[in-house]
Design a protein around this motif. Structure first.
Motif, short mmCIF file in Angstrom:
data_model
loop_
_atom_site.label_atom_id
_atom_site.label_comp_id
_atom_site.label_asym_id
_atom_site.label_seq_id
_atom_site.Cartn_x
_atom_site.Cartn_y
_atom_site.Cartn_z
N HIS A 261 0.83 -1.20 0.00
CA HIS A 261 0.00 0.00 0.00
C HIS A 261 0.87 1.26 0.00
CE1 HIS A 261 -2.51 -3.12 1.86
NE2 HIS A 261 -3.47 -2.56 1.19
N THR A 285 -1.94 -0.83 -3.97
CA THR A 285 -2.99 0.15 -3.72
C THR A 285 -2.33 1.50 -3.48
OG1 THR A 285 -4.35 -1.57 -2.70
CG2 THR A 285 -4.92 0.70 -2.19
N THR A 287 -3.34 5.40 -2.28
CA THR A 287 -4.44 6.20 -1.76
C THR A 287 -4.03 7.67 -1.63
OG1 THR A 287 -3.72 5.69 0.48
CG2 THR A 287 -5.51 4.36 -0.42
N ASN B 161 -11.70 -5.13 -6.26
CA ASN B 161 -10.78 -4.04 -5.95
C ASN B 161 -11.49 -2.69 -6.00
OD1 ASN B 161 -8.66 -5.74 -5.47
ND2 ASN B 161 -7.28 -4.80 -6.96
N HIS B 261 -13.08 4.80 -6.02
CA HIS B 261 -12.06 3.77 -6.26
C HIS B 261 -11.83 3.59 -7.75
CE1 HIS B 261 -13.85 2.74 -2.34
NE2 HIS B 261 -12.62 2.44 -2.02
N ALA B 263 -10.12 1.03 -10.22
CA ALA B 263 -9.59 -0.34 -10.23
C ALA B 263 -9.04 -0.61 -11.62
CB ALA B 263 -10.70 -1.33 -9.88
N THR B 285 -8.74 5.94 -4.16
CA THR B 285 -7.93 4.73 -4.09
C THR B 285 -7.72 4.22 -5.51
OG1 THR B 285 -8.92 4.19 -1.95
CG2 THR B 285 -7.84 2.39 -3.13
N THR B 287 -6.08 0.91 -7.54
CA THR B 287 -5.54 -0.43 -7.33
C THR B 287 -5.08 -1.04 -8.64
OG1 THR B 287 -7.75 -1.34 -7.55
CG2 THR B 287 -6.96 -0.99 -5.31
#
Lengths: 347, 347, 347, 347
Positions: A261, A285, A287, B161, B261, B263, B285, B287
């Motif tokens: 992360h 990930t 953030t 994710n 998010h 993904a 976020t 991923t």
């Protein structure tokens, strides 16, 4: 009252201002006991944040005494000692209900930015019930100033978003006040290794005193190689970016292990290159977060029970009316070995 | 036996190869019943994956019948029908124990890559107990071929994710087979809006049939503006990148809402620009993930109970010995309106 | 070889047994270096576990040296020093793939229960690759014996299931070895208060040395009232049951705060009354768990990096051939102030 | 105005009451458009809830039009159509900040309980900004009445606490309105099997129409045995208790599989026996919860986008002034085949 007023890039003054008044039933007026200066305040003073306009009182941290409350304020009354959160939250918009106070539709980071702030003798706090936190009688108020911004920022944006867990190897890139706040709060989750990376040996010394298990001066060698050597070539579980420029962000993407992360705290002024050609298959990930201050009650409990000593971050003390001098010291942080400066209102 | 063999960029042949043999006690030999072609196979054929060398049998998807098992294989025996996972996992390294089979220290994506694959009459499967899944007597094996790779890829890298949840607004950028697999499996979590974005009207037609509530042809207008108009200017909760190039990645970062998010599923060949100057405070976020296939048992249950119909993804059928022709069709996907092609072993 | 053999309720002997042999390719034979005695072993000796039959070698904890490996074992070789997990896991059944090794369809807790165990000079370990953990050259093996069972039990069943987080108020009911293991590992998450409750003043003394912030002797007053007084009438965030009888379970349900977690570790022989007429609206969670030992790698890292000192739990040392005497001591734990006893194989 | 007033056990009347007035700046007065009757209202009428006193207006569900707002209300204004939540939340106490509105220190379930409720022409709603939800112009208000209580109750206490996930086998014990609300919302997560258990064949018929894949009449055979037969002896992943008595709770503990979740919704009047002697090692989770209504915005989006049709739960319609008759019908639910009754204010 007296306050620190911004008058355009490079110009500021400690000068007389009208004392703030209750404007809405949910407001409180707070008399400042202590405040501090944030790295963001330096950016404001340079003119980097154009939303901050001439005449604005700066500052978004502090503890104080409630002077007056609006008719709808029920959590606080005149005389209560309070922590002022850097984030104003209404508690009733969609974002607040999700715990994302940073994006409150009638708040967020407005203090010392879009409305007058805390480097003053008095400040108006909108949505006081949700934006102030009570201080018990015998608490150490200097320690609690760190709960306004820096401790929740390091904890929420760095440690929680990084999902630090027991046994992890964590790298913190940048050992300024926010990186050190991440270092202190990362220890809540007992990582095995806490590697701190910076270019200033003094800050790395401080980092070791604050719990870093390894430090790397990235000005004196290849930090990526050193981290890889420390991790058997696997990279770290968590990389916390606490600077906000491309080289430090890149470093995080180079040292992150598969499944790891990257938690960005740094305020970035420019875009960065993201090497998706290698990262796409690394199950990582990334953030980003403007602090929500949702963890203030949790952090408060850890401070009161002495699980953490945020006062360690305080290096200098001034009277509030010495704020111009305090800015000088804080602005020369490397030379002055300054982390956080406390400004006490003696009026 | 006969197999599809890679002979360097642009060269492949359906030719005689030695039948694979058990090499380790944990191996199984599987006779292929059906296999399919993946977009990655096209990349291999172009020479984009230099790790794939001359002489390699291509293919990492399929169902088959166990022909022989090593002495340590206990989950399967000769005659069992099985799904072949595109990911080989030993089940006993650090990564496997964390559920990150994609990074198995003695596996990962090796089939049709570092070892011979499934576009052949027989294939050797290392760590068979962990890399094969049983097929009950009456199951539809064509549907189950989609469990080898495409369905877990869309689900794990995109939907899980992306943390899709009931009521969310989800955008899927790219309506190729993997984007459509994300579209099908995103519906497991009942989002309110499923916006699919592509440049091919036929694929957008398919997306609407598969459950998209809105579609946007990004070749015919500004996709960012259209998504913002659909979301009252707030952006989406989840953006799934299913292409793997800078423009589609950028689009995801432009349409993502605060707290959202992104993904990434797409396989990227180059770096992308990440606009941290706007994203740092948006609480997002991002991923990345190479599929782990840890959700194969879960997905299997949803297929068997008919909660999802992965056969929808199949557009063409060939005999396995027509594999060269099948590559032609799959390679001209826009013209042929091809999604997944099934190759059946009639030998 | 010599081993401690169970011969029915109340009867045990340190006697000659055939040395164990490899039975399956996934087996390993381990020569015991050190082992210990668990509270469960005392129950076995009393006849409380009818599945344990006459002739069984007891014991499910220990460190040792690999003597021989089956043909499918790849993680270990002769001469490797290893931690023996109390839980045998195949790594390839549905339960193992979910991380629920305790319910492994070809394992679980079988050692010293359904197959011969570790209170012997040698032991056969099925599924060795998944059920043993490597010990590096310079590690303190006494400390690592605590990783076989007691540390993961306290951590997984108590701390993780209880979802302990920074700032929490945690109560641990029962200060025996497992309760103390929960006490040590709860500190990984920095709770503000750690209240330990027991009826033995010696154990409460130990608890304070191990990090308890408050202790309550429940034999000397109303424990519920005391906990409520300590928590402003709100109750605790987490209550960990480490005894396994109705009064201690009831205590947990009385002191739990709204939204709190009750994590049961205790092995119960009888049913308990659950006061759903008050609990139905308290938003609580009750968990049960047989240890899975999935956190052994994590705990290993915390021990090696000295974040935790499990050796604190060791109060007595014996030679392995003094095992009968060691049982005497461990069985009189209150009088002997015994927590964990180490039995070292000098053969 | 007219209202349904409770006058002690067995006594109620539709009679004249003073119209409610704004008492605090955060209050709103709402004119009822539609309301409904809850099973809890029947308990109140029997005298089972002694906190409800003579003179109380009953009812905690409904939609209405804002008639007047206090000076601190900012989310709503006169004329707005709103959903009334059964839970009053201040948005600024510790519990509200944790999302546990049910335990709000100045709210929780007070409507039609500790303060006058919604089975009236007008109702006062404290903390209106946090306790009302806006209704857009073209929405179906009958469907939205189900968002006051029953839908969030089934979803939060049953489905979310039960952690239903794709492919799961879920059992719902009790097919009354709340069990059926759990059945409808469980489908948000695409379980493979949804087994509904009840003693009333009509309700089981309804359950099948609402998506149950299997139904079991527990009056006509051993329900535990039937569930075990349906699950190959493994038990279910999630068991939702929607009755509130010992036999149904026991059934949940008998059919739960290892690693499973028992989510209690039922309001219990007595304690139950918990068989910890078998459950201690089954790695299960039991949850209790008074609905928090934190998911109202999420559920609202699923209703507006027609992912769920809560109107299915409505079986009867009355005018509000026919409320006594409506109670008769709802009280004879088995005979009348009643689920939810809608009471429309025609005044």
């Amino acid at each position: 009252m007296k306050a620190l007023v911004y008058h355009g890039p490079g110009k500021k003054a400690w000068e007389e201002k009208d004392q703030p008044q209750i404007m809405r039933p949910t407001d409180a007026i707070v008399k400042i006991i202590m405040t501090t200066i944030c790295g963001t305040d330096l950016h404001i003073m340079k003119g980097d944040l154009p939303a901050v306009t001439d005449g604005r009182v700066i500052g978004h941290e502090g503890v104080g005494i409630v002077e007056e409350t609006g008719t709808a304020v029920s959590n606080f009354k005149k005389g209560d000692h309070v922590i002022i959160s850097c984030i104003t939250s209404c508690g009733k918009c969609d974002y607040c209900k999700k715990g994302m106070y940073s994006h409150c539709s009638d708040g967020g980071w407005i203090l010392g930015n879009l409305i007058d702030g805390t480097q003053a003798e008095y400040v108006r706090i909108p949505h006081a019930d949700n934006s102030l936190y009570p201080i018990p009688a015998d608490a150490d108020e200097e320690a609690l100033v760190m709960l306004s911004d820096i401790l929740p920022t390091g904890f929420e944006c760095g440690v929680l978003n990084g999902q630090v867990k027991p046994g992890d190897t964590v790298a913190i890139v940048g050992a300024g006040p926010v990186g050190l706040a991440a270092l202190l709060t990362a220890q809540f989750f007992t990582p095995s290794e806490l590697i701190v990376i910076d270019m200033d040996d003094n800050r790395l010394d401080v980092a070791r005193k604050f719990g870093a298990t390894k430090t790397i001066n990235s000005a004196k060698g290849n930090a990526t190689e050193q981290v890889m050597a420390l991790t058997d070539g696997k990279g770290v579980d968590v990389a916390i970016e606490a600077v906000g420029i491309e080289p430090t962000f890149q470093l995080c993407t180079e040292i992150i292990g598969a499944g790891g992360h990257i938690a960005n705290i740094g305020v970035h002024g420019k875009s960065v290159t993201l090497h998706m050609e290698t990262l796409w298959s690394k199950n990582i990930t990334i953030t980003t977060r403007l602090v929500d201050t949702v963890t203030t009650p949790l952090l408060f409990k850890t401070v009161i029970s002495e699980k953490i000593e945020p006062k360690k971050l305080i290096t200098h003390h001034f009277r509030l009316d010495q704020v111009i001098e305090a800015y000088e010291t804080f602005g020369n942080d490397a030379k002055e070995k300054a982390l956080k400066v406390i400004l006490t209102n003696k009026s």
